[in-house]
Each structure stands twice: as C-alpha cells, then as structure tokens.
Scaffold this motif. Structure first.
Motif, PDB file in Angstrom:
ATOM      1  N   ARG A  69      -3.736   7.314   2.548  1.00 40.71           N
ATOM      2  CA  ARG A  69      -3.646   6.702   1.260  1.00 40.71           C
ATOM      3  C   ARG A  69      -3.862   8.206   0.211  1.00 40.71           C
ATOM      4  NH1 ARG A  69     -10.317   4.433   1.259  1.00 40.71           N
ATOM      5  NH2 ARG A  69      -9.980   3.171  -0.613  1.00 40.71           N
ATOM      6  N   GLY A 135     -10.584   2.591 -12.399  1.00 39.07           N
ATOM      7  CA  GLY A 135      -9.851   2.042 -11.087  1.00 39.07           C
ATOM      8  C   GLY A 135     -11.347   1.256 -10.516  1.00 39.07           C
ATOM      9  N   TYR A 137     -13.304   0.937  -8.228  1.00 38.38           N
ATOM     10  CA  TYR A 137     -14.112   0.827  -7.486  1.00 38.38           C
ATOM     11  C   TYR A 137     -15.381   1.606  -8.954  1.00 38.38           C
ATOM     12  CZ  TYR A 137     -12.345   1.444  -2.946  1.00 38.38           C
ATOM     13  OH  TYR A 137     -11.429   0.986  -1.801  1.00 38.38           O
ATOM     14  N   GLN A 173      -5.729   1.846  -2.866  1.00 40.34           N
ATOM     15  CA  GLN A 173      -5.494   3.028  -2.959  1.00 40.34           C
ATOM     16  C   GLN A 173      -7.081   3.226  -4.762  1.00 40.34           C
ATOM     17  OE1 GLN A 173      -3.893   5.095  -1.510  1.00 40.34           O
ATOM     18  NE2 GLN A 173      -3.287   6.368  -3.704  1.00 40.34           N
ATOM     19  N   ARG A 174      -6.921   4.608  -4.048  1.00 39.77           N
ATOM     20  CA  ARG A 174      -7.893   5.818  -5.376  1.00 39.77           C
ATOM     21  C   ARG A 174      -7.756   6.800  -5.162  1.00 39.77           C
ATOM     22  NH1 ARG A 174     -12.295   7.358  -1.741  1.00 39.77           N
ATOM     23  NH2 ARG A 174     -12.640   5.924   0.104  1.00 39.77           N
ATOM     24  N   ASP A 175      -8.379   7.243  -5.979  1.00 36.95           N
ATOM     25  CA  ASP A 175      -8.736   9.114  -6.287  1.00 36.95           C
ATOM     26  C   ASP A 175     -10.102   9.026  -4.962  1.00 36.95           C
ATOM     27  OD1 ASP A 175      -9.343  11.469  -7.454  1.00 36.95           O
ATOM     28  OD2 ASP A 175      -7.316  10.950  -8.583  1.00 36.95           O
ATOM     29  N   PRO A 179     -12.979   8.049  -7.095  1.00 38.57           N
ATOM     30  CA  PRO A 179     -12.562   7.226  -7.029  1.00 38.57           C
ATOM     31  C   PRO A 179     -12.191   5.558  -8.408  1.00 38.57           C
ATOM     32  CG  PRO A 179     -14.409   7.298  -6.383  1.00 38.57           C
ATOM     33  CD  PRO A 179     -14.294   8.669  -7.029  1.00 38.57           C
ATOM     34  N   SER A 182      -8.403   5.508 -13.651  1.00 46.68           N
ATOM     35  CA  SER A 182      -7.993   4.057 -13.375  1.00 46.68           C
ATOM     36  C   SER A 182      -6.699   5.082 -12.739  1.00 46.68           C
ATOM     37  CB  SER A 182      -7.504   4.132 -14.449  1.00 46.68           C
ATOM     38  OG  SER A 182      -7.097   4.706 -15.385  1.00 46.68           O
ATOM     39  N   SER A 185      -5.426   4.233  -8.689  1.00 46.39           N
ATOM     40  CA  SER A 185      -6.276   3.325  -8.410  1.00 46.39           C
ATOM     41  C   SER A 185      -5.231   1.940  -9.367  1.00 46.39           C
ATOM     42  CB  SER A 185      -7.046   2.443  -8.747  1.00 46.39           C
ATOM     43  OG  SER A 185      -7.868   1.233  -8.708  1.00 46.39           O
ATOM     44  N   ASN A 186      -5.115   0.680  -7.693  1.00 47.85           N
ATOM     45  CA  ASN A 186      -4.282  -0.573  -7.934  1.00 47.85           C
ATOM     46  C   ASN A 186      -4.948  -1.642  -8.484  1.00 47.85           C
ATOM     47  OD1 ASN A 186      -1.820   1.123  -7.243  1.00 47.85           O
ATOM     48  ND2 ASN A 186      -1.625   1.175  -5.551  1.00 47.85           N
ATOM     49  N   SER A 204       3.864   0.441  -3.292  1.00 50.97           N
ATOM     50  CA  SER A 204       2.651  -0.671  -3.600  1.00 50.97           C
ATOM     51  C   SER A 204       2.492  -1.746  -2.979  1.00 50.97           C
ATOM     52  CB  SER A 204       2.124  -0.572  -5.252  1.00 50.97           C
ATOM     53  OG  SER A 204       1.825   1.120  -5.308  1.00 50.97           O
ATOM     54  N   LEU A 226     -11.213  -3.231   1.004  1.00 46.49           N
ATOM     55  CA  LEU A 226     -11.080  -2.982  -0.153  1.00 46.49           C
ATOM     56  C   LEU A 226     -12.668  -3.313  -0.799  1.00 46.49           C
ATOM     57  CD1 LEU A 226     -10.738  -2.372  -3.422  1.00 46.49           C
ATOM     58  CD2 LEU A 226      -9.840  -4.402  -3.561  1.00 46.49           C
TER      59      LEU A 226
END
Length: 290
Positions: A69, A135, A137, A173-175, A179, A182, A185-186, A204, A226
């Motif tokens: 991740r 993103g 999240y 996926q996220r920072d 989080p 953008s 993040s996908n 991806s 997710l």
C-alpha cells in the motif's frame, strides 16, 4: 487513433512548466488544459518499482495489496505484465492500447484516452482531467447515509469494469499521512459526491481478454477494505499482521456498526468479502439507519 508524439523540447517543457497534480510510484500527472492531463512515467521503459514484490509463474505480483500500500516508499524495480486471451504477456504499451479499446464498452469510468511517445519511446498516456477533487477518503467526514450512497456508486462502477475484464487492484490506495488528498488516491470525489476511479494503467489495473479469478479476488480484497474503511472510519487495510486480540476488537467494532460477526470474521480470515456480501453490508447499514 493517432498517438500523441511529443518532441523532447515539448516533453521537458511540460514537466518543467505545467502544473503537476499528482505523483505515484510509476508516474506523475500534469495539467495540459481544462480537460486533459498527461501522465508521464518515471522511467522510459516498461519498469516500475515495488517494495519486496513477489511474482508468480506468469510474472504477476501476488503480494497482498496491504503490504504494497505505501507505494511512495518504493525502491526496487519490477516489470508490469498483462495477459491476453491466449495467455501471452503484453508490454505496458500494448496494455494501454487494450485499455483504449475497452472504453467503447465502459460508460461509467474514463480509461486512458491515448498513448504518448517521445522519440518513438512510450513516455506516458493521456487522461481526462478532473479539477477540484479530493481523495475518496475525504468522504469519511460525511454523514453515513451519504457514504452509503457513495459506496454503492463505487460498487456499480467496479462491476462494470469487472464485466469488461478490467481489474482495478488498488482501490483502497491513499496517502498514509493525508488520506483526503487526491495525490496518492485512485478514487477521487468532488462537491457533486460522484466517485471517480482514475489511474487505470500501470500497477493500478490489470487488463485481460477473459475472466481472471486471480485479478478478480485482488479487486474484491481492495474493494472490501475500501468500503469497510469508508463506512467504519477505521484503517483496516493498514493492519497486515494483526494478532487475534486486535482482530477481535475490529470484529466487535464492526458488529456494533451493524455488520454481522460472520461477515466481519470472514473479511479478516479471507482478506475479502464477495460482491453480494459487500452489498449486504450496505443494505444492513441502510436498514439500521432508518
């Protein structure tokens, strides 16, 4: 379709002067105009980087997505592989052309629009630009009834991709630190609350001419995490090797939220839920909300 061919000067000018809106393990995205971004790969070949990646006999990465991740911490090289209906391994270039072809049957998600060359070498691909997005999240701060609608829309879009043998394998996926950003993040979301699955090339997404149970299960894993994370506001996919005590704590939390103990234990035992089970989680929370 005419491929995009840039001069070395144009390529360098974009990288130096255009606004960069995101950077992942395999490339960086630049705003070209109000409708278009160019994603340029970090290396002018078919290699990307993944930490401690393990491959199967077909060259496909088989690690659990949780362990991969934090893609921003990547230091090792690994190849990207796609397979066609005869099991032939495709290069990244061929895979992008496959993605472009599949767009005619995909209505809910924008796939790569074109391929970009410099001096006859693939350097990236063209995507539709979505300005003013966060993103996915960021949606955890919204009321539950809105998060439920967002999750249903994500599932609808994932189903369409799966129906076309497109496998988005990094939905969760996220920072890690931010989080809601953008970058990293996908899936994006804006004020219209419409979730947008992006970055469907590179690591991806996997493309195939036929159904792949291996890729399908990878999608279920990241989709399950997710949806549960968005609904429960818990970072489930960060817990790679939790002990029984921690898992039981999460199961209790999920049960309090209205998710049955059977489903919560299945998620932790198998690392995913089936599509109908994910939808049942949403339905149970909707009924609980009324």
């Amino acid at each position: 379709m005419q491929a995009i061919e840039l001069s070395v000067r144009d390529y360098n000018n974009i990288r130096m002067n255009k606004k960069q809106i995101g950077s992942g393990v395999d490339g960086s995205a630049y705003v070209i105009n109000k409708d278009t971004i160019y994603k340029f790969y970090h290396k002018l070949n078919n290699n990307i980087t993944l930490p401690n990646a393990t491959l199967d006999s077909e060259g496909v990465i088989i690690n659990d997505f949780k362990s991969l991740r934090p893609y921003n911490k990547v230091i090792q090289n690994e190849n990207i592989y796609y397979t066609d209906n005869e099991g032939v391994i495709l290069t990244r270039e061929e895979a992008i052309y496959k993605a472009i072809e599949k767009q005619r049957n995909v209505k809910l998600t924008d796939l790569p629009k074109n391929i970009i060359y410099v001096s006859n070498k693939i350097v990236g691909c063209e995507y539709k630009y979505y300005p003013h997005r966060f993103g996915i999240y960021a949606s955890v701060y919204l009321p539950l009834n809105i998060r439920l609608k967002i999750c249903k829309r994500i599932i609808e879009k994932v189903k369409e991709l799966l129906d076309n043998n497109i496998y988005p394998v990094t939905l969760a996926q996220r920072d890690c630190m931010y989080p809601f950003k953008s970058n990293g993040s996908n899936i994006l979301i804006g004020l219209d609350l419409e979730p947008l699955i992006i970055d469907l090339d590179g690591i991806s997404a996997m493309y195939s001419d036929s159904y792949s149970s291996k890729y399908y299960n990878k999608v279920l894993s990241t989709l399950s995490s997710l949806v549960l994370e968005l609904l429960l506001k818990v970072k489930l996919a960060d817990n790679i090797e939790d002990d029984d005590y921690v898992v039981n704590e999460y199961c209790s939390l999920m049960e309090e939220a209205g998710i049955t103990n059977i489903l919560s234990k299945k998620f932790f035992d198998n690392n995913y839920l089936e599509l109908d089970e994910i939808e049942n989680v949403i339905k149970s929370l909707e009924l609980r909300k009324k």
